[in-house]
Design a protein around this motif. Structure first.
Motif, PDB file in Angstrom:
ATOM      1  N   VAL A   6      10.243 -11.131  -4.852  1.00  0.00           N
ATOM      2  CA  VAL A   6       9.768  -9.757  -4.952  1.00  0.00           C
ATOM      3  C   VAL A   6       9.132  -9.622  -6.322  1.00  0.00           C
ATOM      4  O   VAL A   6       9.686 -10.096  -7.314  1.00  0.00           O
ATOM      5  N   ARG A   7       7.970  -8.990  -6.360  1.00  0.00           N
ATOM      6  CA  ARG A   7       7.268  -8.794  -7.626  1.00  0.00           C
ATOM      7  C   ARG A   7       6.526  -7.474  -7.588  1.00  0.00           C
ATOM      8  O   ARG A   7       6.373  -6.860  -6.524  1.00  0.00           O
ATOM      9  N   ALA A   8       6.054  -7.042  -8.753  1.00  0.00           N
ATOM     10  CA  ALA A   8       5.248  -5.818  -8.833  1.00  0.00           C
ATOM     11  C   ALA A   8       3.956  -6.023  -8.057  1.00  0.00           C
ATOM     12  O   ALA A   8       3.339  -7.089  -8.102  1.00  0.00           O
ATOM     13  N   ALA A   9       3.544  -4.995  -7.335  1.00  0.00           N
ATOM     14  CA  ALA A   9       2.287  -5.042  -6.590  1.00  0.00           C
ATOM     15  C   ALA A   9       1.115  -5.011  -7.566  1.00  0.00           C
ATOM     16  O   ALA A   9       1.173  -4.356  -8.607  1.00  0.00           O
ATOM     17  N   THR A  10       0.058  -5.728  -7.221  1.00  0.00           N
ATOM     18  CA  THR A  10      -1.187  -5.709  -7.985  1.00  0.00           C
ATOM     19  C   THR A  10      -2.301  -5.209  -7.071  1.00  0.00           C
ATOM     20  O   THR A  10      -2.134  -5.135  -5.838  1.00  0.00           O
ATOM     21  N   ASP A  42      -6.220   3.518   9.870  1.00  0.00           N
ATOM     22  CA  ASP A  42      -7.446   2.826   9.485  1.00  0.00           C
ATOM     23  C   ASP A  42      -7.133   1.876   8.336  1.00  0.00           C
ATOM     24  O   ASP A  42      -6.651   2.314   7.283  1.00  0.00           O
ATOM     25  N   LEU A  43      -7.413   0.601   8.522  1.00  0.00           N
ATOM     26  CA  LEU A  43      -7.096  -0.399   7.516  1.00  0.00           C
ATOM     27  C   LEU A  43      -7.819  -0.136   6.204  1.00  0.00           C
ATOM     28  O   LEU A  43      -7.218  -0.220   5.127  1.00  0.00           O
ATOM     29  N   SER A  44      -9.079   0.204   6.257  1.00  0.00           N
ATOM     30  CA  SER A  44      -9.858   0.427   5.040  1.00  0.00           C
ATOM     31  C   SER A  44      -9.313   1.613   4.239  1.00  0.00           C
ATOM     32  O   SER A  44      -9.116   1.514   3.024  1.00  0.00           O
ATOM     33  N   ALA A  45      -9.050   2.716   4.918  1.00  0.00           N
ATOM     34  CA  ALA A  45      -8.540   3.908   4.231  1.00  0.00           C
ATOM     35  C   ALA A  45      -7.135   3.663   3.674  1.00  0.00           C
ATOM     36  O   ALA A  45      -6.809   4.103   2.560  1.00  0.00           O
ATOM     37  N   THR A  46      -6.304   2.955   4.435  1.00  0.00           N
ATOM     38  CA  THR A  46      -4.950   2.675   3.972  1.00  0.00           C
ATOM     39  C   THR A  46      -4.978   1.711   2.790  1.00  0.00           C
ATOM     40  O   THR A  46      -4.222   1.876   1.824  1.00  0.00           O
ATOM     41  N   THR A  47      -5.867   0.736   2.828  1.00  0.00           N
ATOM     42  CA  THR A  47      -6.032  -0.184   1.696  1.00  0.00           C
ATOM     43  C   THR A  47      -6.444   0.588   0.454  1.00  0.00           C
ATOM     44  O   THR A  47      -5.885   0.378  -0.634  1.00  0.00           O
ATOM     45  N   GLU A  48      -7.385   1.498   0.603  1.00  0.00           N
ATOM     46  CA  GLU A  48      -7.851   2.297  -0.541  1.00  0.00           C
ATOM     47  C   GLU A  48      -6.722   3.164  -1.092  1.00  0.00           C
ATOM     48  O   GLU A  48      -6.566   3.294  -2.310  1.00  0.00           O
ATOM     49  N   ALA A  49      -5.916   3.730  -0.213  1.00  0.00           N
ATOM     50  CA  ALA A  49      -4.802   4.568  -0.668  1.00  0.00           C
ATOM     51  C   ALA A  49      -3.805   3.737  -1.488  1.00  0.00           C
ATOM     52  O   ALA A  49      -3.332   4.185  -2.538  1.00  0.00           O
ATOM     53  N   TRP A  50      -3.486   2.517  -1.018  1.00  0.00           N
ATOM     54  CA  TRP A  50      -2.562   1.670  -1.775  1.00  0.00           C
ATOM     55  C   TRP A  50      -3.187   1.203  -3.082  1.00  0.00           C
ATOM     56  O   TRP A  50      -2.509   1.126  -4.111  1.00  0.00           O
ATOM     57  N   ALA A  51      -4.481   0.917  -3.068  1.00  0.00           N
ATOM     58  CA  ALA A  51      -5.158   0.521  -4.309  1.00  0.00           C
ATOM     59  C   ALA A  51      -5.092   1.640  -5.339  1.00  0.00           C
ATOM     60  O   ALA A  51      -4.839   1.405  -6.529  1.00  0.00           O
ATOM     61  N   GLN A  52      -5.295   2.872  -4.891  1.00  0.00           N
ATOM     62  CA  GLN A  52      -5.201   4.010  -5.814  1.00  0.00           C
ATOM     63  C   GLN A  52      -3.789   4.161  -6.345  1.00  0.00           C
ATOM     64  O   GLN A  52      -3.590   4.428  -7.531  1.00  0.00           O
ATOM     65  N   ILE A  54      -1.501   1.816  -6.683  1.00  0.00           N
ATOM     66  CA  ILE A  54      -1.219   0.703  -7.594  1.00  0.00           C
ATOM     67  C   ILE A  54      -1.917   0.926  -8.932  1.00  0.00           C
ATOM     68  O   ILE A  54      -1.354   0.660  -9.992  1.00  0.00           O
ATOM     69  N   GLY A  55      -3.140   1.444  -8.890  1.00  0.00           N
ATOM     70  CA  GLY A  55      -3.922   1.638 -10.105  1.00  0.00           C
ATOM     71  C   GLY A  55      -3.600   2.897 -10.870  1.00  0.00           C
ATOM     72  O   GLY A  55      -4.113   3.108 -11.973  1.00  0.00           O
ATOM     73  N   SER A  56      -2.739   3.747 -10.323  1.00  0.00           N
ATOM     74  CA  SER A  56      -2.433   5.017 -10.993  1.00  0.00           C
ATOM     75  C   SER A  56      -1.463   4.805 -12.146  1.00  0.00           C
ATOM     76  O   SER A  56      -0.777   3.788 -12.233  1.00  0.00           O
ATOM     77  N   ASP A  57      -1.392   5.785 -13.007  1.00  0.00           N
ATOM     78  CA  ASP A  57      -0.466   5.733 -14.141  1.00  0.00           C
ATOM     79  C   ASP A  57       0.837   6.457 -13.825  1.00  0.00           C
ATOM     80  O   ASP A  57       1.580   6.818 -14.725  1.00  0.00           O
ATOM     81  N   GLY A  58       1.119   6.663 -12.550  1.00  0.00           N
ATOM     82  CA  GLY A  58       2.323   7.382 -12.159  1.00  0.00           C
ATOM     83  C   GLY A  58       3.587   6.598 -12.461  1.00  0.00           C
ATOM     84  O   GLY A  58       3.550   5.471 -12.959  1.00  0.00           O
TER      85      GLY A  58
END
Length: 166
Positions: A6-10, A42-52, A54-58
């Motif tokens: 298990v590791r941090a998501a990138t 939708d794979l593309s929209a779900t991928t974008e949501a996870w990318a956001q 992962i990239g957030s400062d939350g």
């Protein structure tokens, strides 16, 4: 079994996380999610949501479980809550869920939470068996949400963030 971890998501994990989510939602969750939700995945929209995410400062902890080079599942936790924990059906029963729960619980504990919660659909029998095996139990709290004509009923489980896993 190949090396499991298990590791941090990138950011490079976003598509694999989306694929796992859609796989679980289209198979295991299809019985209790509204059909319009499953149909709209939708794979593309779900991928974008996870990318956001992962990239957030939350303050969320986003983790992936791996076996060899394959992403087998993922978890997200924040504050004192496990927001999601999913393992692709083909990778089930190999310890990935326990490792994810143990790791996310450890991170929540480092953030000051001695106990945490997770919400599980009342029809999700696999999750309702999984969490008690790791010391998390129903506390009697129920919430519902309306999705068109469909009502989703979720049960809250709580447990110690001092989770021991193999």
């Amino acid at each position: 079994m190949a090396d499991a971890a298990v590791r941090a998501a990138t950011l490079t994990d976003a598509a694999a996380m989306a694929a796992v989510q859609l796989d679980v939602w289209r198979t295991a969750y299809a019985a209790f999610l509204p059909p319009e939700v499953v149909d709209s995945l939708d794979l593309s929209a779900t991928t974008e949501a996870w990318a956001q995410a992962i990239g957030s400062d939350g303050d969320a902890h986003l983790l992936v479980a791996t076996e060899g080079v394959e992403v087998t599942g993922f978890a997200a936790g924040t504050g004192a809550e496990v927001a999601t924990l999913l393992v692709a059906p083909r990778w089930g029963r190999r310890g990935h869920g326990g490792r994810l729960l143990g790791t996310v619980a450890h991170l929540l504990r480092q953030g000051g939470a001695e106990r945490a919660q997770v919400w599980v659909a009342d029809a999700d029998e696999a999750s309702l068996r999984f969490f008690p095996r790791h010391g998390w139990h129903l506390d009697g709290t129920v919430r519902t949400s309306q999705h068109g004509a469909h009502v989703l009923r979720e049960l809250r489980l709580t447990g110690s963030t001092d989770v021991h896993w193999r």
